[in-house]
Design a protein around this motif. Structure first.
Motif, PDB file in Angstrom:
ATOM      1  N   ILE A  95       7.962 -12.187 -12.215  1.00  0.00           N
ATOM      2  CA  ILE A  95       8.991 -11.343 -12.845  1.00  0.00           C
ATOM      3  C   ILE A  95       9.362 -11.977 -14.176  1.00  0.00           C
ATOM      4  O   ILE A  95       9.327 -13.197 -14.332  1.00  0.00           O
ATOM      5  CB  ILE A  95      10.257 -11.164 -11.956  1.00  0.00           C
ATOM      6  N   ASN A  96       9.696 -11.125 -15.139  1.00  0.00           N
ATOM      7  CA  ASN A  96       9.987 -11.614 -16.485  1.00  0.00           C
ATOM      8  C   ASN A  96      11.486 -11.656 -16.771  1.00  0.00           C
ATOM      9  O   ASN A  96      11.902 -11.947 -17.882  1.00  0.00           O
ATOM     10  CB  ASN A  96       9.245 -10.771 -17.528  1.00  0.00           C
ATOM     11  N   ASP A  97      12.314 -11.357 -15.750  1.00  0.00           N
ATOM     12  CA  ASP A  97      13.770 -11.369 -15.948  1.00  0.00           C
ATOM     13  C   ASP A  97      14.437 -11.364 -14.569  1.00  0.00           C
ATOM     14  O   ASP A  97      13.789 -11.089 -13.567  1.00  0.00           O
ATOM     15  CB  ASP A  97      14.190 -10.118 -16.733  1.00  0.00           C
ATOM     16  N   HIS A  98      15.745 -11.686 -14.566  1.00  0.00           N
ATOM     17  CA  HIS A  98      16.519 -11.538 -13.326  1.00  0.00           C
ATOM     18  C   HIS A  98      17.202 -10.183 -13.369  1.00  0.00           C
ATOM     19  O   HIS A  98      18.111  -9.980 -14.172  1.00  0.00           O
ATOM     20  CB  HIS A  98      17.553 -12.654 -13.209  1.00  0.00           C
ATOM     21  N   PRO A  99      16.774  -9.224 -12.541  1.00  0.00           N
ATOM     22  CA  PRO A  99      17.311  -7.870 -12.655  1.00  0.00           C
ATOM     23  C   PRO A  99      18.770  -7.783 -12.227  1.00  0.00           C
ATOM     24  O   PRO A  99      19.208  -8.500 -11.336  1.00  0.00           O
ATOM     25  CB  PRO A  99      16.428  -7.066 -11.699  1.00  0.00           C
ATOM     26  N   GLN A 100      19.501  -6.920 -12.922  1.00  0.00           N
ATOM     27  CA  GLN A 100      20.831  -6.476 -12.474  1.00  0.00           C
ATOM     28  C   GLN A 100      20.607  -5.080 -11.918  1.00  0.00           C
ATOM     29  O   GLN A 100      19.996  -4.256 -12.583  1.00  0.00           O
ATOM     30  CB  GLN A 100      21.784  -6.369 -13.665  1.00  0.00           C
ATOM     31  N   GLY A 101      21.131  -4.795 -10.764  1.00  0.00           N
ATOM     32  CA  GLY A 101      20.936  -3.455 -10.206  1.00  0.00           C
ATOM     33  C   GLY A 101      19.502  -3.259  -9.754  1.00  0.00           C
ATOM     34  O   GLY A 101      18.786  -4.221  -9.475  1.00  0.00           O
ATOM     35  N   ALA A 102      19.077  -1.997  -9.703  1.00  0.00           N
ATOM     36  CA  ALA A 102      17.734  -1.681  -9.208  1.00  0.00           C
ATOM     37  C   ALA A 102      16.675  -2.219 -10.173  1.00  0.00           C
ATOM     38  O   ALA A 102      16.741  -1.949 -11.364  1.00  0.00           O
ATOM     39  CB  ALA A 102      17.596  -0.175  -9.039  1.00  0.00           C
ATOM     40  N   PRO A 103      15.701  -2.968  -9.676  1.00  0.00           N
ATOM     41  CA  PRO A 103      14.651  -3.494 -10.558  1.00  0.00           C
ATOM     42  C   PRO A 103      13.767  -2.353 -11.080  1.00  0.00           C
ATOM     43  O   PRO A 103      13.489  -1.400 -10.358  1.00  0.00           O
ATOM     44  CB  PRO A 103      13.834  -4.411  -9.644  1.00  0.00           C
ATOM     45  N   ALA A 104      13.332  -2.478 -12.316  1.00  0.00           N
ATOM     46  CA  ALA A 104      12.395  -1.505 -12.888  1.00  0.00           C
ATOM     47  C   ALA A 104      10.971  -1.999 -12.659  1.00  0.00           C
ATOM     48  O   ALA A 104      10.732  -3.202 -12.496  1.00  0.00           O
ATOM     49  CB  ALA A 104      12.650  -1.354 -14.391  1.00  0.00           C
ATOM     50  N   ARG A 105      10.016  -1.080 -12.679  1.00  0.00           N
ATOM     51  CA  ARG A 105       8.616  -1.448 -12.491  1.00  0.00           C
ATOM     52  C   ARG A 105       8.152  -2.460 -13.552  1.00  0.00           C
ATOM     53  O   ARG A 105       7.344  -3.346 -13.285  1.00  0.00           O
ATOM     54  CB  ARG A 105       7.763  -0.178 -12.533  1.00  0.00           C
ATOM     55  N   ALA A 106       8.744  -2.331 -14.766  1.00  0.00           N
ATOM     56  CA  ALA A 106       8.332  -3.187 -15.883  1.00  0.00           C
ATOM     57  C   ALA A 106       8.780  -4.636 -15.710  1.00  0.00           C
ATOM     58  O   ALA A 106       8.349  -5.521 -16.455  1.00  0.00           O
ATOM     59  CB  ALA A 106       8.888  -2.631 -17.190  1.00  0.00           C
ATOM     60  N   LEU A 107       9.624  -4.875 -14.727  1.00  0.00           N
ATOM     61  CA  LEU A 107      10.045  -6.251 -14.440  1.00  0.00           C
ATOM     62  C   LEU A 107       8.857  -7.098 -13.992  1.00  0.00           C
ATOM     63  O   LEU A 107       8.826  -8.313 -14.201  1.00  0.00           O
ATOM     64  CB  LEU A 107      11.086  -6.195 -13.309  1.00  0.00           C
ATOM     65  N   PHE A 108       7.898  -6.435 -13.350  1.00  0.00           N
ATOM     66  CA  PHE A 108       6.795  -7.159 -12.704  1.00  0.00           C
ATOM     67  C   PHE A 108       5.602  -7.254 -13.632  1.00  0.00           C
ATOM     68  O   PHE A 108       5.154  -6.250 -14.187  1.00  0.00           O
ATOM     69  CB  PHE A 108       6.389  -6.447 -11.413  1.00  0.00           C
ATOM     70  N   GLU A 109       5.067  -8.432 -13.803  1.00  0.00           N
ATOM     71  CA  GLU A 109       3.891  -8.624 -14.654  1.00  0.00           C
ATOM     72  C   GLU A 109       2.755  -9.231 -13.849  1.00  0.00           C
ATOM     73  O   GLU A 109       2.951 -10.224 -13.154  1.00  0.00           O
ATOM     74  CB  GLU A 109       4.225  -9.582 -15.796  1.00  0.00           C
ATOM     75  N   LEU A 110       1.593  -8.639 -14.002  1.00  0.00           N
ATOM     76  CA  LEU A 110       0.393  -9.178 -13.368  1.00  0.00           C
ATOM     77  C   LEU A 110      -0.217 -10.204 -14.315  1.00  0.00           C
ATOM     78  O   LEU A 110      -0.508  -9.890 -15.472  1.00  0.00           O
ATOM     79  CB  LEU A 110      -0.591  -8.036 -13.086  1.00  0.00           C
ATOM     80  N   ARG A 111      -0.402 -11.422 -13.854  1.00  0.00           N
ATOM     81  CA  ARG A 111      -0.992 -12.458 -14.712  1.00  0.00           C
ATOM     82  C   ARG A 111      -2.199 -13.067 -13.999  1.00  0.00           C
ATOM     83  O   ARG A 111      -2.421 -12.830 -12.816  1.00  0.00           O
ATOM     84  CB  ARG A 111       0.032 -13.553 -15.006  1.00  0.00           C
ATOM     85  N   GLU A 112      -2.895 -13.879 -14.724  1.00  0.00           N
ATOM     86  CA  GLU A 112      -4.099 -14.478 -14.158  1.00  0.00           C
ATOM     87  C   GLU A 112      -4.108 -15.953 -14.528  1.00  0.00           C
ATOM     88  O   GLU A 112      -3.662 -16.342 -15.610  1.00  0.00           O
ATOM     89  CB  GLU A 112      -5.321 -13.767 -14.760  1.00  0.00           C
ATOM     90  N   THR A 113      -4.593 -16.773 -13.624  1.00  0.00           N
ATOM     91  CA  THR A 113      -4.677 -18.204 -13.919  1.00  0.00           C
ATOM     92  C   THR A 113      -5.968 -18.749 -13.325  1.00  0.00           C
ATOM     93  O   THR A 113      -6.472 -18.214 -12.325  1.00  0.00           O
ATOM     94  CB  THR A 113      -3.454 -18.964 -13.368  1.00  0.00           C
ATOM     95  N   ALA A 114      -6.501 -19.783 -13.933  1.00  0.00           N
ATOM     96  CA  ALA A 114      -7.684 -20.452 -13.382  1.00  0.00           C
ATOM     97  C   ALA A 114      -7.198 -21.518 -12.412  1.00  0.00           C
ATOM     98  O   ALA A 114      -6.380 -22.376 -12.766  1.00  0.00           O
ATOM     99  CB  ALA A 114      -8.500 -21.082 -14.496  1.00  0.00           C
ATOM    100  N   LEU A 115      -7.624 -21.433 -11.159  1.00  0.00           N
ATOM    101  CA  LEU A 115      -7.195 -22.422 -10.161  1.00  0.00           C
ATOM    102  C   LEU A 115      -7.913 -23.742 -10.411  1.00  0.00           C
ATOM    103  O   LEU A 115      -9.113 -23.752 -10.703  1.00  0.00           O
ATOM    104  CB  LEU A 115      -7.518 -21.912  -8.748  1.00  0.00           C
TER     105      LEU A 115
END
Lengths: 332, 332
Positions: free
Chosen positions: A8-28
């Motif tokens: 998540i890119n922020d701490h939501p107030q109220g109902a979270p928006a879909r844009a709160l969630f970010e898909l990322r990738e990392t090399a293990l």
């Protein structure tokens, strides 16, 4: 190897928006001694995760912005440096919200051996099932013949709570919203009451009609008008197990509580909050009691499944729309 | 013989007016076999009586319009047809709000033999004392060293609760209103916090300052902002004994409850209402434990006394103004 995960890119107030969630990738990184790599097959999304998004410590640490979110997941070991978890082992762990998880083996549990679909260990035989069982038995002290009221009665926790209550006799009433949930409850011998379009007085009336004697146990998943109506319909000596209050999780500022808390006094009733993780030492007892009943089909459970890692946030957000029946899952 | 008694001429909504109470007189019939006539010397007025004036059955039958009100009283037997109660016996009974009471002997208790003023059996060694003891020990399960918060801490029940809590160690904090009540608390080693002019956030702040670790036990006499602030300052596993919610007794329509009930969940806390009459079988244990401590002066108690039967309604109404310190009594 790459791991794709949600953060998540922020701490939501109220109902979270879909844009709160970010898909990322990392090399293990390469596996360290004692570590295990798991390809997840099923991810769990649960209402309690909303609390971890708020940036404050409640009973559990908050999620860290930018880091992979956490949650229960089922997967298969694909690479290992822990002899206890050979490649191919099916495991449960808390590295959800991602496709590939990498951990010390100490953070994995092998799946129990009941003949059930593996995702059952995220639902009826996992945390939600254990929550239903703990609330009814260890918190509310349900006795043979008690009248039991359950809110959120067609959800992952509630749908097991009503069935466990029903098996011990007494009148069991479930509160739910949509018609298909009400139908599911009725088909399991549970008196179904809709909260939709009702204020607390109207819901009280409907509960009294469904169970004129009143309730010995109230299993609380929702809060709001459900709690207020339930307080009006308690019998003397009633016990309320507070498992969750999903109606409130997305409130930016908390709304007022029920005006009738004095019913606790009038009915000499007890209301107790609990967190299932505090009771995890009893998980083997739960499994022993409930596992065979799931295996034999005696206990029914429902699943609502979204497909693909990308849909994980959507699955999570649907929990707050009441869109799931039974356990909400993501299949990878 | 004539008996003068108070009755009510209506079921009040909101705060009762003085004109609600009417002093009437009746000629008592001759004693039947087994009956006893008592001249009352002390009458008790208690907050719970407000509930009996509303015309609805809660945990106790409502007062009947026109009939003598009831309540605890102490008196002396002046005429008897029950050999167990000879003339001159000092007794406690529920025929208060009147000067002369007449009953079957089965409804009287002889006073215990501690060397205390007889009115102590209406207060520190009577129902209020038993209420404090029951709430702390049997409902909240107070343990050695627990931090304890008490609202209405200088009242009949609260003032004993703080002292009993203090004797078991831990930080004890009392919430009260007026300066003399706060002074009384401080003089007994209790950290005193005023609720006056504070909203829930401000009261929370003041409680956190008084006891930064938070509370294991909250003894609830008041409701309203006291409950909301207390919920914010619970420790994990806290227990709330709900003895009363005097802030609400005079409300014509119930105000909303606290917006932070989810703290029960976050703190895995328990909130339980109780009625002392349900626990009366333990009164001998209470007396045995507390009687000697009152006799020796180890436990302090305060009284606020009005003189004369005519003042009984005034004494009762003062309870809701917070005008009493310790037990409110009427001396005849």
């Amino acid at each position: 190897m790459q791991s794709r995960y949600f953060t998540i890119n922020d701490h939501p107030q109220g109902a979270p928006a879909r844009a709160l969630f970010e898909l990322r990738e990392t090399a293990l990184p390469a596996l360290a001694e004692g570590e295990v790599r798991v390809r997840n097959t099923w991810l769990s999304v649960d209402p309690y995760m909303r609390g971890r998004m708020s940036g404050v410590t409640t009973y559990i640490e908050p999620f860290e912005l930018g880091a992979p979110l956490e949650g229960a997941a089922i997967g298969e070991v694909i690479e290992t440096r822990d002899a206890a978890f050979p490649v191919g082992t099916r495991v449960r762990h808390m590295g959800g919200w991602r496709d590939i998880a990498q951990f010390p083996g100490s953070r994995l549990e092998p799946l129990p051996a009941f003949e059930v679909p593996e995702q059952a260990y995220l639902g009826v035989l996992g945390m939600p099932g254990m929550t239903a069982w703990t609330g009814l038995n260890r918190i509310a002290g349900m006795q043979e013949g008690d009248n039991v009221l359950v809110s959120g009665a067609a959800g992952a926790v509630g749908s097991l709570a009503v069935q466990l209550a029903k098996a011990k006799g007494g009148t069991v009433v479930g509160i739910a919203g949509s018609q298909d949930k009400l139908d599911w409850l009725e088909s399991h011998g549970v008196k179904a009451v809709s909260y939709k379009g009702k204020d607390a007085a109207q819901l009280t009336e409907a509960l009294r009609k469904a169970c004129p004697e009143g309730f010995d146990v109230y299993y609380e998943n929702v809060g709001g008008v459900c709690l207020e109506a339930a307080l009006n319909t308690l019998r003397v000596g009633a016990r309320i197990a507070v498992c969750g209050m999903i109606a409130r999780y997305n409130e930016a500022t908390p709304s007022a509580g029920p005006g009738n808390l004095a019913m606790l006094l009038i009915r000499r009733a007890r209301m107790e909050g609990f967190i299932v993780f505090d009771h995890w030492a009893h998980y083997p007892t739960f499994l022993e009691e409930i596992g065979p009943r799931v295996e034999s089909g005696q206990l029914d459970y429902e699943e609502t499944v979204e497909a693909g890692l990308e849909r994980t946030p959507d699955a999570f957000l649907k929990l707050f729309e009441g869109a799931n029946r039974g356990k909400m899952l993501v299949r990878l």
